[in-house]
Design a protein around this motif. Sequence first.
Motif, short mmCIF file in Angstrom:
data_model
loop_
_atom_site.label_atom_id
_atom_site.label_comp_id
_atom_site.label_asym_id
_atom_site.label_seq_id
_atom_site.Cartn_x
_atom_site.Cartn_y
_atom_site.Cartn_z
N UNK A 162 -15.52 -18.93 27.39
CA UNK A 162 -16.30 -19.92 28.10
C UNK A 162 -15.31 -20.87 28.76
N UNK A 163 -15.67 -21.40 29.91
CA UNK A 163 -14.77 -22.28 30.65
C UNK A 163 -15.15 -23.74 30.44
N UNK A 201 -11.49 -26.57 33.40
CA UNK A 201 -11.56 -25.14 33.69
C UNK A 201 -10.73 -24.27 32.76
N UNK A 202 -10.27 -24.80 31.62
CA UNK A 202 -9.54 -24.02 30.63
C UNK A 202 -10.50 -23.06 29.95
N UNK A 227 -27.05 -22.64 19.47
CA UNK A 227 -26.24 -23.58 20.24
C UNK A 227 -24.89 -23.78 19.57
N UNK A 228 -23.82 -23.81 20.39
CA UNK A 228 -22.47 -24.05 19.90
C UNK A 228 -21.88 -25.25 20.62
N UNK A 229 -21.02 -25.98 19.94
CA UNK A 229 -20.33 -27.11 20.55
C UNK A 229 -18.83 -26.81 20.48
N UNK A 230 -18.16 -26.96 21.63
CA UNK A 230 -16.72 -26.73 21.72
C UNK A 230 -16.01 -28.02 22.06
N UNK A 231 -14.75 -28.11 21.66
CA UNK A 231 -13.88 -29.18 22.12
C UNK A 231 -12.69 -28.50 22.77
N UNK A 232 -12.46 -28.80 24.04
CA UNK A 232 -11.38 -28.18 24.79
C UNK A 232 -10.03 -28.65 24.24
N UNK A 264 -12.43 -32.50 26.01
CA UNK A 264 -13.84 -32.61 26.42
C UNK A 264 -14.71 -31.82 25.44
N UNK A 265 -15.80 -32.42 25.00
CA UNK A 265 -16.76 -31.73 24.16
C UNK A 265 -17.93 -31.27 25.03
N UNK A 266 -18.34 -30.02 24.83
CA UNK A 266 -19.46 -29.48 25.60
C UNK A 266 -20.16 -28.42 24.76
#
Length: 175
Positions: A4-5, A10-11, A25-30, A35-37
């Motif tokens: 996922x980007x 855009x990483x 639902x999943x939550x990522x931190x870049x 950034x959390x999304x």
Amino acid sequence: MKRVRCPKCDNFITFDETKYQPGQSLVFECPECNKQFGIRIGVSKLRNTQKEEKIDEQSNENGYGSIVVIENVFHYKQVIPLQIGDNIIGRYMKNSGINCPIETNDPSIDMNHCIINVSRDKKGRLKYVLRDGPSYTGTFVDNEILGDRERRVIEDGSLFTIGATSIILREADKD
């Protein structure tokens, strides 16, 4: 594995989708920008990892040919369709406005590195003309650097180099 980007930088973030249920639902931190999304499995911007992607070098979405970016240490193999008119080739950056972005970490590729102009000749055949951007490191065709304002007609299978990246032109299917 899926990737996922990050919507901010855009990483790409890679994860194992088999550990989750569709609709979860999943939550990522870049790791790059913090950034959390969130995403929802089976619904969102999931994309195959580069090794699993099926890349068709002859793909031709619009009938004007494509360029094949050869995989190296900076990026994976990419097939980028061309359009009629100027096709500006360069390093991908969000909102840069170029129409043939290469997703790469190659620092020797400029944002607007080179241009392929696709047009039709008097007989209606497609004609491909390559010129440098101008760029800091130059554009090479057959190991010769293109001079300032020099234009070079290239054909199917022509190999050209920008930075540390080699690219092959694939013409549109001939009828």
